[in-house]
Every structure is written in structure tokens, then in C-alpha cells.
Design an enzyme around this catalytic site. Structure first.
Site, PDB file in Angstrom:
ATOM      1  N   LEU A   1       0.859  -1.194   0.118  1.00 22.67           N
ATOM      2  CA  LEU A   1       0.135   0.018   0.101  1.00 22.67           C
ATOM      3  C   LEU A   1       0.835   1.102   0.115  1.00 22.67           C
ATOM      4  O   LEU A   1       1.950   1.205   0.781  1.00 22.67           O
ATOM      5  CB  LEU A   1      -0.944   0.057   1.224  1.00 22.67           C
ATOM      6  CG  LEU A   1      -1.794  -1.008   1.307  1.00 22.67           C
ATOM      7  CD1 LEU A   1      -2.352  -1.197   2.944  1.00 22.67           C
ATOM      8  CD2 LEU A   1      -3.144  -0.823   0.289  1.00 22.67           C
TER       9      LEU A   1
ATOM     10  N   GLU B   1     -10.037   0.705   7.948  1.00 23.07           N
ATOM     11  CA  GLU B   1      -9.651  -0.685   8.706  1.00 23.07           C
ATOM     12  C   GLU B   1      -8.276  -0.159   9.504  1.00 23.07           C
ATOM     13  O   GLU B   1      -7.555   0.720   9.502  1.00 23.07           O
ATOM     14  CB  GLU B   1      -9.395  -1.587   7.819  1.00 23.07           C
ATOM     15  CG  GLU B   1     -10.558  -2.374   7.135  1.00 23.07           C
ATOM     16  CD  GLU B   1     -10.094  -3.326   6.245  1.00 23.07           C
ATOM     17  OE1 GLU B   1      -9.078  -3.789   6.138  1.00 23.07           O
ATOM     18  OE2 GLU B   1     -10.957  -3.400   5.016  1.00 23.07           O
TER      19      GLU B   1
ATOM     20  N   LYS C   1      -4.341  -1.102  10.552  1.00 23.78           N
ATOM     21  CA  LYS C   1      -3.296  -1.789   9.768  1.00 23.78           C
ATOM     22  C   LYS C   1      -2.559  -2.549  10.652  1.00 23.78           C
ATOM     23  O   LYS C   1      -1.937  -2.219  11.855  1.00 23.78           O
ATOM     24  CB  LYS C   1      -2.396  -0.616   9.263  1.00 23.78           C
ATOM     25  CG  LYS C   1      -1.365  -1.130   8.266  1.00 23.78           C
ATOM     26  CD  LYS C   1      -0.634   0.233   7.814  1.00 23.78           C
ATOM     27  CE  LYS C   1       0.474  -0.666   6.633  1.00 23.78           C
ATOM     28  NZ  LYS C   1       1.267  -1.531   7.052  1.00 23.78           N
TER      29      LYS C   1
ATOM     30  N   ASP D   1      -0.045  -4.995  12.664  1.00 19.43           N
ATOM     31  CA  ASP D   1       1.487  -5.201  12.272  1.00 19.43           C
ATOM     32  C   ASP D   1       1.790  -6.455  12.485  1.00 19.43           C
ATOM     33  O   ASP D   1       2.256  -7.042  13.550  1.00 19.43           O
ATOM     34  CB  ASP D   1       1.985  -4.179  13.449  1.00 19.43           C
ATOM     35  CG  ASP D   1       3.457  -3.777  12.874  1.00 19.43           C
ATOM     36  OD1 ASP D   1       3.637  -4.280  11.861  1.00 19.43           O
ATOM     37  OD2 ASP D   1       4.184  -3.287  13.789  1.00 19.43           O
TER      38      ASP D   1
ATOM     39  N   TYR E   1      -8.346  -9.527   5.835  1.00 20.12           N
ATOM     40  CA  TYR E   1      -8.882  -8.229   5.359  1.00 20.12           C
ATOM     41  C   TYR E   1      -9.041  -8.017   3.670  1.00 20.12           C
ATOM     42  O   TYR E   1      -9.332  -6.841   3.199  1.00 20.12           O
ATOM     43  CB  TYR E   1      -7.995  -7.159   5.844  1.00 20.12           C
ATOM     44  CG  TYR E   1      -6.497  -7.402   5.637  1.00 20.12           C
ATOM     45  CD1 TYR E   1      -6.002  -7.240   4.394  1.00 20.12           C
ATOM     46  CD2 TYR E   1      -5.563  -7.480   6.805  1.00 20.12           C
ATOM     47  CE1 TYR E   1      -4.608  -7.669   4.227  1.00 20.12           C
ATOM     48  CE2 TYR E   1      -4.415  -7.856   6.447  1.00 20.12           C
ATOM     49  CZ  TYR E   1      -3.794  -7.836   5.036  1.00 20.12           C
ATOM     50  OH  TYR E   1      -2.601  -7.784   4.960  1.00 20.12           O
TER      51      TYR E   1
ATOM     52  N   LYS F   1       0.029   6.055   8.508  1.00 20.86           N
ATOM     53  CA  LYS F   1       1.019   5.497   9.446  1.00 20.86           C
ATOM     54  C   LYS F   1       1.057   6.202  10.677  1.00 20.86           C
ATOM     55  O   LYS F   1       1.253   7.525  10.494  1.00 20.86           O
ATOM     56  CB  LYS F   1       2.149   4.815   8.923  1.00 20.86           C
ATOM     57  CG  LYS F   1       2.179   4.137   7.683  1.00 20.86           C
ATOM     58  CD  LYS F   1       2.924   2.617   8.192  1.00 20.86           C
ATOM     59  CE  LYS F   1       4.463   2.821   8.136  1.00 20.86           C
ATOM     60  NZ  LYS F   1       5.002   1.465   8.259  1.00 20.86           N
TER      61      LYS F   1
ATOM     62  N   CYS G   1      24.594 -13.370  42.483  1.00 16.40           N
ATOM     63  CA  CYS G   1      23.014 -13.066  42.246  1.00 16.40           C
ATOM     64  C   CYS G   1      22.809 -11.835  43.456  1.00 16.40           C
ATOM     65  O   CYS G   1      23.348 -11.885  44.378  1.00 16.40           O
ATOM     66  CB  CYS G   1      22.383 -14.386  42.806  1.00 16.40           C
ATOM     67  SG  CYS G   1      20.680 -14.258  43.345  1.00 16.40           S
TER      68      CYS G   1
ATOM     69  N   CYS H   1      21.014 -13.721  46.518  1.00 18.00           N
ATOM     70  CA  CYS H   1      21.391 -14.400  47.591  1.00 18.00           C
ATOM     71  C   CYS H   1      22.990 -14.715  47.632  1.00 18.00           C
ATOM     72  O   CYS H   1      23.650 -15.457  48.164  1.00 18.00           O
ATOM     73  CB  CYS H   1      20.768 -15.985  47.482  1.00 18.00           C
ATOM     74  SG  CYS H   1      21.290 -16.666  45.706  1.00 18.00           S
TER      75      CYS H   1
ATOM     76  N   CYS I   1      20.889 -17.818  38.242  1.00 11.95           N
ATOM     77  CA  CYS I   1      21.277 -17.967  39.509  1.00 11.95           C
ATOM     78  C   CYS I   1      20.953 -19.468  39.804  1.00 11.95           C
ATOM     79  O   CYS I   1      19.917 -19.854  39.790  1.00 11.95           O
ATOM     80  CB  CYS I   1      20.674 -17.102  40.535  1.00 11.95           C
ATOM     81  SG  CYS I   1      20.938 -17.699  42.404  1.00 11.95           S
TER      82      CYS I   1
ATOM     83  N   CYS J   1      17.588 -19.512  46.883  1.00 13.26           N
ATOM     84  CA  CYS J   1      17.345 -18.081  46.538  1.00 13.26           C
ATOM     85  C   CYS J   1      16.078 -17.572  46.753  1.00 13.26           C
ATOM     86  O   CYS J   1      15.190 -18.118  45.953  1.00 13.26           O
ATOM     87  CB  CYS J   1      17.940 -18.019  44.946  1.00 13.26           C
ATOM     88  SG  CYS J   1      17.834 -16.366  44.401  1.00 13.26           S
TER      89      CYS J   1
HETATM   90  S1  IVH Z   1      -5.172  -4.322   2.268  1.00 11.92           S
HETATM   91  C1  IVH Z   1      -3.823  -4.335  -2.427  1.00 11.92           C
HETATM   92  N1  IVH Z   1      -5.711  -3.847   4.695  1.00 11.92           N
HETATM   93  O1  IVH Z   1      -0.010  -3.685   5.107  1.00 11.92           O
HETATM   94  C2  IVH Z   1      -3.876  -3.976  -0.765  1.00 11.92           C
HETATM   95  N2  IVH Z   1      -3.301  -4.512   4.250  1.00 11.92           N
HETATM   96  O2  IVH Z   1       1.625  -1.975   3.318  1.00 11.92           O
HETATM   97  C3  IVH Z   1      -4.030  -5.404   0.249  1.00 11.92           C
HETATM   98  N3  IVH Z   1      -1.833  -4.547   6.252  1.00 11.92           N
HETATM   99  O3  IVH Z   1       0.897  -6.050   2.545  1.00 11.92           O
HETATM  100  C4  IVH Z   1      -3.675  -5.092   1.514  1.00 11.92           C
HETATM  101  N4  IVH Z   1      -3.444  -4.231   7.708  1.00 11.92           N
HETATM  102  O4  IVH Z   1       0.389  -6.938   5.202  1.00 11.92           O
HETATM  103  C5  IVH Z   1      -4.598  -4.366   3.750  1.00 11.92           C
HETATM  104  N5  IVH Z   1      -6.423  -3.514   6.929  1.00 11.92           N
HETATM  105  C6  IVH Z   1      -5.316  -4.152   6.013  1.00 11.92           C
HETATM  106  C7  IVH Z   1      -4.094  -4.166   6.474  1.00 11.92           C
HETATM  107  C8  IVH Z   1      -2.928  -4.481   5.378  1.00 11.92           C
HETATM  108  C9  IVH Z   1      -2.065  -4.659   7.517  1.00 11.92           C
HETATM  109  C10 IVH Z   1      -0.422  -4.627   5.651  1.00 11.92           C
HETATM  110  C11 IVH Z   1      -0.552  -5.853   4.525  1.00 11.92           C
HETATM  111  C12 IVH Z   1       0.122  -5.193   3.283  1.00 11.92           C
HETATM  112  C13 IVH Z   1       0.748  -4.079   4.012  1.00 11.92           C
HETATM  113  C14 IVH Z   1       0.771  -2.844   3.069  1.00 11.92           C
END
Ligand code: IVH
Length: 680
Positions: free
Chosen positions: A84, A113, A115, A117, A224, A311, A405, A408, A423, A429
Site C-alpha cells: 500500500l 480498517e 493496519k 502489524d 482483510y 501510519k 546473584c 542470595c 542463579c 534463593c
Molecule cells: S489491504 C492491495 N488491509 O499492510 C492491498 N493491508 O503496506 C492489500 N496490512 O501487505 C492490502 N493491515 O500486509 C490491507 N487492513 C489491512 C491491512 C493491510 C495490514 C498490511 C499488509 C500489506 C501491507 C501494506
């Protein structure tokens, strides 16, 4: 069992277990106990061992793993896995909206939505079965990690309802924050390098060669994005909601937005709210909902034009590291802790940060008195990410890790290849002793909730307990009147504990009640290294009682499902120590459970050779008890009706499926009264 019956039975158990899995992981409404689930799983595992060719590809036994992949096969994505475009600027989100409005004439609906991690994954389903799971790789081709992904319980192996014949669904595999903390603590205790963050731990886990090891990692997955030729709807949102009905774990944190202001409030809400989520996110994803509009907008070489990621910025501050102190854990592992000049960071005041082990200190090159950079994103723990060497005092000295330690004074040891110092004074201990007792009384172990950390400390300080067995020898008079003032610390206010009559009664009642805790949890409670709840249950079910386990050999142990050399070695070491045997003996003498009840003494052989399925609510027996009664009269208690069933014992509110099945297979249905007559 003959081939034909086995085939039917395997299909039946596979369906049943997949259904229980859905109820547990997706709906969070289980209808059977963990024990019953394990019993069904064991039955299926046994049958699959006997008839390997009958094992189905969507068998839940795949969830425990076992296959080793030396090198993952490279698979080309049918639809490339694009990334993205992303931004840290709200202004650029407004520009994204303006660009879209210029191309699309009709009103645009956005889906916002989170994102997630973690590690992205693409799952392919054909005729409702998971056939392939591939990592993103370079976007064009990725690693085939299907065997590993099958161990993730929230990913369905078999779908429900009216799914398309073939489609792909994409999502993120991750480790929830709380599980990540536990995993890292375990790693430190075991002398392994901790993971830097949940994302790395998920990425490392999914690429492990042994899927049985992957199965032990607390991985989860949120989906997603769907791809395919015959998806039910022509918009992203409805398809996603439909996927939920098929059994996928689809996030609830999702919003339809009609304008940029709605998008901004979603962003602000989660920038603030992300700390409270059970998993980590690093931003928000905004997608155009309608498929036709998405198509009109198209793609650049790297990413779709119909979506963008906003982000969140990780907050970073600098503060002084005043002192490094050292904590001793339950297993004796030493954890260095950075005590910081308190500083405000991402909504909380940070005073401390873990430095994990000597290697981490070495890598950071950190010294006492240094100005350090501390960062906190959506992450759960503040991290020291570097040192500002320009601010270093000329007189500062390189840090020397402690050698004895702090509790102890025993000389520390470090095992070959491990990161942590230990330890070795297990028996003398104090934090190790208190830690073991705290573990023993904890909720998933003996669940003595009338005791807690403070009370354990008080009993220990007064010389009343030195190991868990001492708890069962405490008397009312010993406890009455004990007092202790706990001084205020950074985290806790001053607290005074004093044992009055009511407290003492509660404590003693709690200890007494724990004598009912079943053997598998007692085995977990005694604190054998590397024996967590699941392994303890496996050992308890396999060996049935402590005597069998005491005399077990290494060769015999590693034959047990999921028991590897490390665990086997640790079990043997535990039982080779006189001290541990004495503790068990003292616990046993006071009535703590050291055998699984199901193998109690036989009562008769009136049910010999009979397989009985009991279902529904019985008047006289609980679920567990009826199984025991059947077994003690020589019968076999099974969970599902098949042609091998001799009787279906029907209690109140028995499910229609079991009744129907019994009628279909002409299995006699009996009442509780009739059953009692049989064993009279
Ligand atoms: S949609 C073509 N939705 O972010 C778009 N991606 O930097 C398909 N990711 O590779 C991705 N949460 O691993 C989408 N709610 C979300 C997401 C998401 C995390 C990750 C995903 C993607 C990366 C893009």
C-alpha cells in the site's frame, strides 16, 4: 475397526472437531470442555495413525504440526501481493480523497480498517478446504508455508456455508500483545534471545522448519481482503462480512466512511485507542469499497490507487538512565532493568525499561548515567533504542554485568549458547522460592486465590513456607495475627496486611479446596521447567499418575506426542531430585491429586466390551463423572455416535443430531434409569 467404519468415523470426527474449533476461536462460544475436545482429537489421531491414507487434508490433527520443512517451496502468486502506498501526513490523506473524487463521478464510500502489524499471508481455498498458504515474499512469489499455517487455530481448515468454489483471502498473521510478553519472558527464562517486537516474533514463527514448534507459538490471524472470480458481492465490505460467515476471523474494528471528516475521526480514534487493543497496529488503511470504482482507479506498479495507509508516528523521547538493576525470576534467570528518569511518553509515564540480557546491553553499548532514546509506538513496552553518545559523561565507565546473584550472592552461571545468566541456587534463593510458590497457587495451576503475591511473601518472610507443600501444613494459630507493612514502591502504594480470623479462614479454605484440582493442573503447578499447561495435560493423560511418571525413561517419554528431548530431559531432571520427590510426597499425604480420576479402581465388568456415548444433562452424574463410571465398570466412553456404539445414554436436552444418528445406525437409546440398572 474395519476400513469402511474407520473412513466414516474419521470424517465424522474431523467435521466435529472443525466445528468445535469454529465455535471456540471464531464465535468464542465453546460447547465442549477442553478435555472433551482433547479426547476427540486423540481418538482421531489414533485412527489416522492406524489408517494414514484416510486422514483428510482438513484434519484438525494438522493443527499440532509435526512436519518438518527443510526449505519452503516458492509459489507464484495468482494475484500479485501488492503493498500500500503510505503516509504519516493527514494532508496526504486529504489529497488521496481529492484525487479519487476527481476520477470517480459518483459518491465514494470508503472502508477504514486498522493496519495490523504482522506478517501478510495469502490463503487459497478450493471447495471450502484450505489448500495453500503463501507469504508475501517479493510480491510476485512467496514461500509455501501451508503446513505451518494449518497450526493456527483461528484459520479455518474447512469452511461453512455457501462459499465460492475457489478464492483467495489475505490477511495478517500476528502474536497478540499479552502472548508476546509471555513468549518473551519464557525465552529469557530459557536463555534464548527475546524478540524485538510482536511482528518479528510472528515472522520468525511462521518460517520455522518444525510445524510442531509453530503450533506452540500463540499465532493468530485477521483477514482483510478477498480475491476471486465468483465472490458473492461486488464490494469489499460485504464480501468481508460474508467471509466471517464462512468461518474466518474478520476484524470488528472497521467503519464505513462517506467523507474525509469521518476518515479523520477514525484515524484519531485509533491513534489514541491503539494501546487498548489486544494486538499491535501501526496505522489505519483506507480503501474504496466498490469493486467497479476500484477497477476504474486501477493500480500503480507497486500499489492500488484505491487504497492508502496512514501510519502512526512512534513517539520518541530522550531521558537519563539512572541505574541498571537486576531481577531474579522463578527459574533463576537474571533480567537487567533500566531505571530511567521518569518521562512522559505516548500517554504514560515511563520509569523503567527491560534490557532483557547481557547481549542486549552489549549491543546497545549502554552505560549508567547515559542519555538514552526511548520509543513507544503502539507497542506494549517502551524500548531503549539507542544511546546519545554526544551527551556521555567523560568519566562514565563501560557497564560490567553482575557476576553474583543480587538476592542470595551465589555465583551466576551461563549455559553454552544461552543469552541469560542464571542463579543456580534453586533451593536457597528467595525470589526463586517465592516465584515457585506463586506459580503453584496461580489461577491456571492450583487456583488458590485467597493467597497472592503479598501473602506468599509474608508467609515466606515468617519462615512458614519454603516450598508449595508447606502450604498444606499451615494451621489456623500459625496464621492468626501475622502482620506486615509493605513499603511504597514506584508502582505500589504502602500496604499493610494483617491476618484476622476471616482472612485466615479464607486462606485455609482456599488451600483445602485446591485438593480437588485435577492431576494435570497439579503437574503444571509443581513447576517442571518447560512443562506448560498443554504439556502437563499430555503427560497426565498419557501416564495417568505420578508414580508412572516418576519412573519413566527418556526413551519412553519422547514417544509421547509433543514431548521432545528438551522437555523429556527436564522431566527426568525434576524427578531425579530428592527435594522434589519429598515435596510431592508431602503434597500427596495431604490429599493433593496425583492421579487422573478416570483410571480409578474398577468397580465391575458389567459394561465390558461396551462402547457408550453419554450426552445431555444427567441427574446423577456430571460429564466427567459419567465417563469415569462407564470406565470403572469396564466400558468405553466415547463422544460421538458411530456404528461401534453399543448404547446412547440420553440425558435431558440431548442434541437432535446424536439422537438422529443413533436412530439411523440403530444404536439403542437408553435413559439414565436404564443405565443405572445395567450397572446395579
Ligand atoms: S489491504 C492491495 N488491509 O499492510 C492491498 N493491508 O503496506 C492489500 N496490512 O501487505 C492490502 N493491515 O500486509 C490491507 N487492513 C489491512 C491491512 C493491510 C495490514 C498490511 C499488509 C500489506 C501491507 C501494506
Amino acid at each position: 475397526m474395519d476400513y469402511k467404519t474407520a473412513k466414516i468415523k474419521i470424517q465424522e470426527l474431523t467435521d466435529q472437531l472443525n466445528d468445535h474449533n469454529y465455535r471456540y476461536y471464531i464465535q468464542a462460544k465453546p460447547v465442549v470442555s477442553d478435555y472433551d475436545f482433547d479426547m476427540l482429537l486423540e481418538e482421531l489421531t489414533r485412527l489416522e495413525k492406524e489408517f494414514p491414507e484416510l486422514a483428510l487434508p482438513d484434519s484438525p490433527t494438522k493443527r499440532v504440526g509435526g512436519e518438518i520443512t527443510k526449505e519452503f517451496k516458492q509459489v507464484r502468486h495468482v494475484y500479485p501481493m501488492l503493498s500500500l502506498s503510505n503516509t504519516y501526513s493527514e494532508e496526504e490523506i486529504r489529497e488521496f480523497d481529492n484525487r479519487i473524487k476527481k476520477t470517480i463521478e459518483n459518491p465514494v464510500e470508503y472502508i477504514c480498517e486498522l493496519k495490523y502489524d504482522g506478517v501478510s499471508i495469502s490463503l487459497t481455498y478450493i471447495n471450502g478446504s484450505l489448500v495453500r498458504a503463501v507469504t508475501r515474499g517479493d510480491g510476485v512469489q512467496g514461500d509455501d508455508v501451508t503446513t505451518n499455517v494449518k497450526t493456527i487455530k483461528s484459520i479455518p481448515l474447512k469452511l461453512r456455508g455457501d462459499y465460492p468454489e475457489e478464492f483467495e483471502i489475505r490477511g495478517e498473521i500476528f502474536i497478540p500483545k499479552s502472548e508476546f510478553l509471555k513468549l518473551n519472558a519464557e525465552r529469557v527464562e530459557n536463555g534464548e534471545e527475546p524478540f524485538a517486537n510482536p511482528r518479528n516474533s510472528a515472522a520468525g514463527s511462521i518460517k520455522m522448519q518444525d510445524s510442531a514448534e509453530v503450533a506452540k507459538r500463540p499465532l493468530d490471524c485477521l483477514l482483510y481482503f478477498l480475491l476471486g472470480n465468483d465472490l458473492p458481492f461486488s464490494n469489499h465490505y460485504d464480501n468481508l462480512m460474508k467471509a466471517k460467515e464462512w468461518g474466518f476471523s474478520v476484524p470488528i474494528y472497521i467503519a464505513k466512511c462517506r467523507n474525509i471528516e469521518d476518515i479523520m475521526s477514525f484515524i484519531h480514534e485509533w491513534d489514541k485507542g491503539r494501546e487498548s487493543l489486544p494486538f499491535e497496529i501501526d496505522g489505519v488503511v483506507i480503501k474504496v469499497n466498490d469493486d467497479a470504482q476500484q477497477e476504474e482507479l486501477g493500480f500503480t506498479a507497486k500499489s492500488p490507487r484505491w487504497a492508502i495507509a496512514y501510519k502512526f508516528k512512534a513517539e520518541r523521547v530522550s531521558t537519563r538512565l539512572n541505574r541498571i538493576t537486576y531481577q531474579v525470576g522463578r527459574t533463576g534467570a537474571i533480567t537487567p532493568v533500566a531505571n530511567l528518569e521518569p518521562v512522559q511518553l505516548a500517554g504514560t509515564i515511563v520509569k523503567r525499561a527491560t534490557l532483557h540480557n547481557a547481549d542486549v546491553i552489549e549491543t546497545l553499548g549502554v552505560r549508567e548515567g547515559d542519555m538514552v532514546f526511548v520509543e513507544k509506538g503502539g507497542e506494549i513496552i517502551p524500548k531503549i533504542i539507542g544511546v546519545d553518545e554526544t551527551m556521555r559523561d567523560v568519566n562514565s565507565k563501560k557497564l560490567k554485568f553482575i557476576e553474583i546473584c543480587p538476592e542470595c550472592r551465589t555465583k551466576l552461571v551461563r549455559n553454552e549458547g544461552e543469552a541469560a545468566w542464571y542463579c543456580p541456587n534453586e533451593e536457597g534463593c528467595p525470589p526463586q522460592i517465592k516465584g515457585r510458590i506463586e506459580h503453584f497457587i496461580s489461577r491456571n495451576a492450583m487456583n488458590i486465590d485467597s493467597l497472592g503475591e503479598g501473602k506468599v511473601e509474608m508467609l515466606f518472610d515468617n519462615g512458614l513456607i519454603k516450598d508449595p507443600s508447606d502450604l498444606y501444613y499451615l494451621s489456623f494459630d500459625q496464621l492468626l495475627g501475622l502482620e506486615k507493612v509493605f513499603e511504597a514502591t514506584d508502582e505500589k502504594k504502602e500496604k499493610k496486611l494483617s491476618f484476622k480470623e476471616k482472612t485466615v479462614t479464607n486462606i485455609l479454605n482456599g488451600i483445602e479446596a485446591s485438593k480437588e484440582i485435577p492431576f494435570d493442573r497439579v503437574l503444571y503447578a509443581v513447576g517442571i521447567r518447560f512443562v506448560g499447561q498443554t504439556v502437563a495435560r499430555k503427560l497426565a493423560v498419557h501416564y495417568r499418575n505420578i508414580e508412572a511418571l516418576k519412573w519413566v525413561t527418556f526413551e519412553n517419554l519422547i514417544l509421547v506426542d509433543e514431548i521432545g528431548e528438551k522437555i523429556a530431559g527436564s522431566v527426568l531432571q525434576f524427578f531425579s531430585r530428592e527435594k522434589n520427590l519429598a515435596i510431592i510426597e508431602r503434597l500427596k499425604n495431604k490429599g493433593v491429586q496425583f492421579e487422573l480420576k478416570h483410571v480409578s479402581e474398577p468397580l465391575s465388568d458389567k459394561l465390558k466390551g461396551k462402547t457408550i456415548v453419554a450426552s445431555g444433562k444427567l441427574e446423577r452424574y456430571s460429564r466427567e463423572e459419567i465417563k469415569e463410571v462407564i470406565e470403572r465398570h469396564g466400558g468405553k466412553a466415547a463422544s460421538s455416535v458411530s456404528s461401534k456404539t453399543d448404547f446412547l445414554l440420553a440425558g435431558e436436552n440431548i442434541g437432535p443430531n446424536k439422537l438422529e444418528k443413533a436412530r439411523e445406525l440403530k444404536v439403542p437409546i437408553i435413559t439414565e434409569a436404564e443405565f443405572l440398572k445395567m450397572i446395579e
